[in-house]
Write an enzyme that holds these catalytic residues in place. Structure first.
Site, PDB file in Angstrom:
ATOM      1  N   GLY A  44       0.978  -1.021   0.056  1.00  0.00           N
ATOM      2  CA  GLY A  44       0.016   0.004  -0.130  1.00  0.00           C
ATOM      3  C   GLY A  44       0.982   0.910   0.175  1.00  0.00           C
ATOM      4  N   GLY A  46       0.618   5.331   0.984  1.00  0.00           N
ATOM      5  CA  GLY A  46      -0.595   6.858   0.573  1.00  0.00           C
ATOM      6  C   GLY A  46       0.116   7.626   0.937  1.00  0.00           C
ATOM      7  NE  ARG A  47      -4.449  11.873   2.895  1.00  0.00           N
ATOM      8  CZ  ARG A  47      -4.956  11.969   3.874  1.00  0.00           C
ATOM      9  NH1 ARG A  47      -5.308  13.100   4.223  1.00  0.00           N
ATOM     10  NH2 ARG A  47      -5.712  11.321   4.637  1.00  0.00           N
ATOM     11  N   GLY A  49       2.782   7.517   3.968  1.00  0.00           N
ATOM     12  CA  GLY A  49       4.319   6.792   3.783  1.00  0.00           C
ATOM     13  C   GLY A  49       3.032   5.469   3.057  1.00  0.00           C
ATOM     14  CB  VAL A  51       1.514  -0.655   3.660  1.00  0.00           C
ATOM     15  CG1 VAL A  51       1.104  -1.683   4.925  1.00  0.00           C
ATOM     16  CG2 VAL A  51       0.449   0.980   4.747  1.00  0.00           C
ATOM     17  CE  LYS A  64      -0.321   4.671   8.072  1.00  0.00           C
ATOM     18  NZ  LYS A  64      -2.023   4.245   8.098  1.00  0.00           N
ATOM     19  CG  ASP A 166      -9.771   8.108   6.041  1.00  0.00           C
ATOM     20  OD1 ASP A 166     -10.138   8.150   5.723  1.00  0.00           O
ATOM     21  OD2 ASP A 166      -8.451   7.947   5.547  1.00  0.00           O
TER      22      ASP A 166
HETATM   23  P1  ADP Z   1      -3.129   5.012   4.433  1.00  0.00           P
HETATM   24  O1  ADP Z   1      -2.633   5.824   5.957  1.00  0.00           O
HETATM   25  O2  ADP Z   1      -1.439   5.147   3.514  1.00  0.00           O
HETATM   26  O3  ADP Z   1      -3.503   5.220   3.482  1.00  0.00           O
HETATM   27  P2  ADP Z   1      -3.318   2.124   5.691  1.00  0.00           P
HETATM   28  O4  ADP Z   1      -3.500   2.135   6.727  1.00  0.00           O
HETATM   29  O5  ADP Z   1      -4.609   2.545   5.769  1.00  0.00           O
HETATM   30  O6  ADP Z   1      -1.887   3.594   5.583  1.00  0.00           O
HETATM   31  O7  ADP Z   1      -2.699   0.860   4.081  1.00  0.00           O
HETATM   32  C1  ADP Z   1      -2.323   1.400   3.342  1.00  0.00           C
HETATM   33  C2  ADP Z   1      -3.410   0.104   2.397  1.00  0.00           C
HETATM   34  O8  ADP Z   1      -1.592  -0.981   2.865  1.00  0.00           O
HETATM   35  C3  ADP Z   1      -4.454  -0.341   2.333  1.00  0.00           C
HETATM   36  O9  ADP Z   1      -5.544   0.016   1.537  1.00  0.00           O
HETATM   37  C4  ADP Z   1      -4.198  -1.789   2.518  1.00  0.00           C
HETATM   38  O10 ADP Z   1      -4.728  -2.197   1.393  1.00  0.00           O
HETATM   39  C5  ADP Z   1      -3.074  -1.929   2.541  1.00  0.00           C
HETATM   40  N1  ADP Z   1      -2.932  -2.365   5.160  1.00  0.00           N
HETATM   41  C6  ADP Z   1      -2.508  -2.003   5.675  1.00  0.00           C
HETATM   42  N2  ADP Z   1      -2.650  -2.840   7.064  1.00  0.00           N
HETATM   43  C7  ADP Z   1      -2.648  -4.008   6.564  1.00  0.00           C
HETATM   44  C8  ADP Z   1      -2.457  -4.874   7.466  1.00  0.00           C
HETATM   45  N3  ADP Z   1      -2.222  -5.162   8.256  1.00  0.00           N
HETATM   46  N4  ADP Z   1      -2.716  -6.213   6.420  1.00  0.00           N
HETATM   47  C9  ADP Z   1      -2.623  -6.332   5.065  1.00  0.00           C
HETATM   48  N5  ADP Z   1      -2.771  -4.921   4.492  1.00  0.00           N
HETATM   49  C10 ADP Z   1      -2.962  -4.155   5.357  1.00  0.00           C
HETATM   50 MG    MG Z   2      -4.263   6.886   6.050  1.00  0.00          MG
HETATM   51 MG    MG Z   3      -5.597   4.194   3.922  1.00  0.00          MG
END
Ligand code: ADP
Ligand code: MG
Ligand code: MG
Length: 338
Positions: A44, A46-47, A49, A51, A64, A166
């Site tokens: 993943g 996002g804004r 960093g 994942v 993350k 969110d």
């Molecule tokens: P951001 O704040 O950058 O949106 P997120 O915590 O939402 O970060 O994580 C971004 C993406 O990474 C999620 O939409 C998901 O697809 C994937 N992801 C995050 N945490 C997990 C997890 N524990 N297991 C599997 N995928 C994850």
């Molecule tokens: Mg987020």
């Molecule tokens: Mg997110």
């Protein structure tokens, strides 16, 4: 070198305590994590960093990594997870936080349990919802998580109300038993802090995702001094997520509509704050409930009730929206009636 994070959790021995999610994953000692997890693949971006999927001793983790300029978001998310009663099967299991210095470059880590099916967004893109019972069971797992967040518990083991701010299908993860857990607490808050300030000049809040923003955020009629106001906005966003699920419900002939983002029929793929404001507040659109699903609902009372419930979540008047507790009770009753 790795710096210790002070933690309100009592010291634990690795063997004796598990993460509390029922998975049996040991709750790891803080600060030992970063050096031991092997990052495999980015899952993943996002804004704040990136994942990664990480592995340590054959156990899987989601890591993350925040850019250091987003330290306040990292700290917010860590603080929320470390709140005492955050452990719940429908809230992603937090395992550790760490600050790592690498050649003068600071990385902020947040480690959670890894869910290989990814987000609800990913799942709905790939899979239709087979029937009404499956749909209700997914909806139920989400509202169990959200109502736990929203609930205030008074006492020594208490917890404050937490607004997520969110809620969207990308911030809900699909577990291997096909129930969901809520994740991404980088926008969450326990108090109507002045952090909710509108960024001057833009009039765009510094939290949340435009597509899922409630009308009162879009037209700035929200009273940001009250935490309850953000519970109402979570329910609005949840209504959109519930619609995303409903829209993937298989029809009687076994076919299903393609996955669609909320308001996809009205806005471009990267809608601006203004686009969504126009659609939601001025044109007063809501995601379209397909004709096929309306026909199905004429013959299926439970589906009919679910459609009403979704509409009660996204209604313009925030005081008329269902509360998370009411929604939870209604969904429990619907499941009983199947
Ligand atoms: P951001 O704040 O950058 O949106 P997120 O915590 O939402 O970060 O994580 C971004 C993406 O990474 C999620 O939409 C998901 O697809 C994937 N992801 C995050 N945490 C997990 C997890 N524990 N297991 C599997 N995928 C994850
Ligand atoms: Mg987020
Ligand atoms: Mg997110």
């Amino acid at each position: 070198s790795s710096q210790k994070i002070s933690s309100p959790l009592p010291p634990v021995s690795e063997d004796s305590i598990t993460s509390g999610s029922g998975s049996g994953v040991p709750r790891m000692v803080q600060s030992t994590i970063a050096k031991q997890i092997d990052l495999k693949r980015m899952i993943g971006e996002g804004r704040f960093g990136r994942v990664y999927h990480g592995v340590r001793h054959c156990e899987h983790y989601a890591v993350k990594i925040f850019f250091s300029r987003h330290e306040s978001s990292w700290r917010r998310e860590v603080d929320i997870y470390q709140g005492i009663i955050m452990r719940h099967e429908n809230i992603v299991t937090f395992l550790a936080a760490d600050i790592i210095s690498n050649n003068g470059c600071t990385q902020l880590w947040l480690v959670t349990e890894y869910h290989e099916l990814g987000s609800l967004f990913d799942y709905l893109n790939l899979n239709p919802i087979k029937n009404v019972p499956q749909m209700i069971s997914i909806m139920r797992s989400i509202i169990f998580g959200l109502s736990h967040l929203h609930l205030e518990v008074i006492g020594t083991q208490g917890k404050p109300r937490i607004a997520h701010r969110d809620i969207k299908s990308k911030n809900i993860l699909m577990k291997s038993d096909y129930s969901c857990c809520i994740s991404d607490f980088a926008s969450a808050t326990t108090k109507a802090l002045n952090d909710a300030k509108i960024l001057s000049g833009y009039d765009i809040p510094c939290f949340g995702t435009v597509r899922y923003m409630a009308p009162e955020i879009l037209n700035n009629t929200i009273n940001m001094d009250r935490i309850e106001e953000f519970l109402y906005t979570d329910i609005y966003s949840l209504g959109l997520v519930y619609w995303e699920i409903l829209n993937r419900l298989q029809l009687n002939d076994g076919s299903a509509h393609c996955y669609s983002k909320p308001y996809q029929e009205y806005v471009s793929d990267e809608p601006t704050f203004h686009d969504i404001c126009q659609t939601v507040c001025i044109d007063k659109h809501r995601p379209t409930i397909s004709h096929n699903h309306q026909l199905m609902a004429n013959e299926n009372l439970i589906l009919f009730k679910i459609i009403n419930l979704i509409q009660e979540c996204w209604t313009e008047n925030r005081f008329a929206r269902l509360t998370s507790l009411r929604l939870k009770k209604t969904i429990i009753d619907l499941q009983r009636d199947i």
